[in-house]
Design a protein around this motif. Structure first.
Motif, mmCIF file in Angstrom:
data_model
loop_
_atom_site.group_PDB
_atom_site.id
_atom_site.type_symbol
_atom_site.label_atom_id
_atom_site.label_comp_id
_atom_site.label_asym_id
_atom_site.label_seq_id
_atom_site.Cartn_x
_atom_site.Cartn_y
_atom_site.Cartn_z
ATOM 1 N N TYR A 135 -44.064 -32.405 13.927
ATOM 2 C CA TYR A 135 -43.896 -31.872 15.167
ATOM 3 C C TYR A 135 -42.741 -31.355 15.443
ATOM 4 N N GLY A 136 -41.606 -32.246 15.146
ATOM 5 C CA GLY A 136 -39.985 -31.629 15.148
ATOM 6 C C GLY A 136 -39.832 -30.341 14.506
ATOM 7 N N ALA A 137 -40.317 -30.511 13.316
ATOM 8 C CA ALA A 137 -40.044 -29.460 12.442
ATOM 9 C C ALA A 137 -40.438 -27.861 13.165
ATOM 10 N N ILE A 138 -42.105 -28.332 13.710
ATOM 11 C CA ILE A 138 -42.810 -27.061 14.077
ATOM 12 C C ILE A 138 -41.850 -26.978 15.647
ATOM 13 N N ALA A 139 -41.451 -27.676 16.242
ATOM 14 C CA ALA A 139 -40.904 -27.500 17.835
ATOM 15 C C ALA A 139 -39.579 -26.763 17.449
ATOM 16 N N ILE A 140 -38.695 -27.174 16.364
ATOM 17 C CA ILE A 140 -37.369 -26.500 16.327
ATOM 18 C C ILE A 140 -37.813 -24.897 15.648
ATOM 19 N N ASP A 156 -38.877 -37.301 25.718
ATOM 20 C CA ASP A 156 -38.723 -38.931 25.041
ATOM 21 C C ASP A 156 -38.698 -39.021 23.609
ATOM 22 N N ARG A 157 -38.989 -37.860 22.868
ATOM 23 C CA ARG A 157 -38.629 -37.752 21.408
ATOM 24 C C ARG A 157 -37.236 -38.096 21.176
ATOM 25 N N ALA A 158 -37.105 -38.593 19.973
ATOM 26 C CA ALA A 158 -35.992 -39.187 19.221
ATOM 27 C C ALA A 158 -35.073 -37.882 18.974
ATOM 28 N N ASP A 159 -35.858 -36.802 18.566
ATOM 29 C CA ASP A 159 -35.148 -35.608 18.092
ATOM 30 C C ASP A 159 -34.929 -34.623 19.162
ATOM 31 N N TYR A 160 -35.607 -34.879 20.489
ATOM 32 C CA TYR A 160 -35.251 -34.055 21.572
ATOM 33 C C TYR A 160 -33.964 -33.279 21.540
ATOM 34 N N GLY A 161 -32.725 -33.949 21.381
ATOM 35 C CA GLY A 161 -31.379 -33.322 21.742
ATOM 36 C C GLY A 161 -31.204 -32.234 20.543
ATOM 37 N N ALA A 162 -31.930 -32.520 19.488
ATOM 38 C CA ALA A 162 -31.392 -31.555 18.174
ATOM 39 C C ALA A 162 -32.382 -30.367 18.510
ATOM 40 N N ILE A 163 -33.639 -30.702 19.092
ATOM 41 C CA ILE A 163 -34.558 -29.404 19.374
ATOM 42 C C ILE A 163 -33.881 -28.782 20.416
ATOM 43 N N ALA A 164 -33.248 -29.413 21.517
ATOM 44 C CA ALA A 164 -32.791 -28.875 22.782
ATOM 45 C C ALA A 164 -31.690 -27.838 22.253
ATOM 46 N N LEU A 165 -30.839 -28.416 21.357
ATOM 47 C CA LEU A 165 -29.422 -27.472 20.958
ATOM 48 C C LEU A 165 -29.994 -26.344 20.419
ATOM 49 N N VAL A 166 -31.241 -26.339 19.202
ATOM 50 C CA VAL A 166 -31.672 -24.932 18.814
ATOM 51 C C VAL A 166 -32.127 -23.979 19.999
ATOM 52 N N ALA A 167 -32.715 -24.739 21.064
ATOM 53 C CA ALA A 167 -33.264 -23.965 21.915
ATOM 54 C C ALA A 167 -32.313 -23.410 22.820
ATOM 55 N N LYS A 180 -31.175 -33.494 33.242
ATOM 56 C CA LYS A 180 -29.758 -33.786 33.676
ATOM 57 C C LYS A 180 -28.964 -34.899 33.387
ATOM 58 N N GLY A 181 -30.035 -36.159 33.240
ATOM 59 C CA GLY A 181 -29.271 -37.207 32.731
ATOM 60 C C GLY A 181 -29.146 -37.828 31.307
ATOM 61 N N ARG A 182 -29.250 -37.055 30.497
ATOM 62 C CA ARG A 182 -29.140 -37.316 29.020
ATOM 63 C C ARG A 182 -27.820 -37.541 28.732
ATOM 64 N N THR A 183 -27.582 -38.479 27.814
ATOM 65 C CA THR A 183 -26.140 -38.416 27.226
ATOM 66 C C THR A 183 -25.582 -37.549 26.540
ATOM 67 N N ASP A 184 -26.443 -36.595 25.983
ATOM 68 C CA ASP A 184 -25.971 -35.479 25.131
ATOM 69 C C ASP A 184 -26.186 -34.078 26.142
ATOM 70 N N TYR A 185 -26.512 -34.150 27.395
ATOM 71 C CA TYR A 185 -26.467 -33.193 28.289
ATOM 72 C C TYR A 185 -25.198 -32.077 28.185
ATOM 73 N N GLY A 186 -24.219 -32.753 28.056
ATOM 74 C CA GLY A 186 -22.800 -31.995 28.158
ATOM 75 C C GLY A 186 -22.752 -31.110 26.733
ATOM 76 N N ALA A 187 -23.068 -31.822 25.631
ATOM 77 C CA ALA A 187 -22.897 -31.065 24.585
ATOM 78 C C ALA A 187 -24.077 -29.815 24.494
ATOM 79 N N ILE A 188 -25.081 -30.121 24.912
ATOM 80 C CA ILE A 188 -26.415 -28.903 25.128
ATOM 81 C C ILE A 188 -26.055 -27.949 26.175
ATOM 82 N N ALA A 189 -25.391 -28.194 27.238
ATOM 83 C CA ALA A 189 -24.939 -27.363 27.906
ATOM 84 C C ALA A 189 -23.533 -26.703 27.719
ATOM 85 N N LEU A 190 -22.766 -27.094 26.853
ATOM 86 C CA LEU A 190 -21.739 -26.236 26.177
ATOM 87 C C LEU A 190 -22.243 -25.302 25.387
#
Length: 201
Positions: A135-140, A156-167, A180-190
């Motif tokens: 699923y992760g590869a297909i989502a990316i 809640d997927r472990a790879d959500y951050g990586a998928i969000a960055l690509v998105a 908005k509460g994700r710890t990696d939100y800042g990096a994704i927002a940048l």
């Protein structure tokens, strides 16, 4: 209409051109059955239900049926697996949403079919079972084609951050889908605002 009439083939062609499912009344052993069946499925892809799957020309008739009505692909899942996969792959390359009709979802070639579907239309991700190992590869692949397909990815997927960055790299406005509460939100927002300044809103 008596089937032994000399003009039965011509009459049957006119009938199925009007209403494809009239194919069910055409004798399967006729020498012109393939021609009549092709006209029937061109008019209504679901007429494929009346075509015997053991015919040598079944694959060609099925291709025409699926081109006419994507969900006719469901009827091919009952047999002839090799060509079913090929038809499904060709269909989703033209219309990713056709992934909805690819059954069963645990087919050995489902991952490849799903990848082709989301490469054509990222929104097709909504039809991919979330519990698949790939699923992760297909989502990316989906969000790389259409960033807003991130909407379909469980947060809640472990790879959500990586998928969000690509998105957000594909479409910065996909940031709206990121909690908005994700710890990696800042990096994704940048990454999002670098792609599209409007994502700052």
């Amino acid at each position: 209409v008596p089937t032994d009439r000399a003009d039965y083939g011509e009459i049957a062609l006119v009938a199925v051109a009007q209403k494809g499912d009239a194919l069910e009344y055409v004798p399967k052993g006729r020498s012109d059955y393939d021609e009549i069946a092709l006209v029937a499925v061109e008019q209504d892809g679901t007429a494929l239900l009346s075509v015997p799957m053991d015919r040598d020309d079944y694959a060609e008739i099925a291709r025409v049926a699926v081109a006419q009505k994507g969900y006719a692909l469901e009827y091919g899942s009952m047999g002839q697996d090799d060509f079913y996969g090929a038809i499904a792959l060709a269909l989703v390359k033209e219309n990713g949403y056709a992934l909805e009709f690819v059954l069963p979802k645990d087919r050995a070639d489902y991952g490849a079919i799903a990848l082709a579907a989301v490469a054509q239309n990222g929104h097709a991700l909504e039809y991919v079972p979330k519990n698949r190992d790939d699923y992760g590869a297909i989502a990316i692949a989906a969000v790389a084609q259409y960033g807003l397909a991130l909407f379909h990815v469980p947060t809640d997927r472990a790879d959500y951050g990586a998928i969000a960055l690509v998105a957000v790299e594909q479409d910065g406005t996909a940031l709206e889908e990121v909690p908005k509460g994700r710890t990696d939100y800042g990096a994704i927002a940048l990454k999002a605002v670098a792609q599209k300044g409007d994502a700052l809103r």
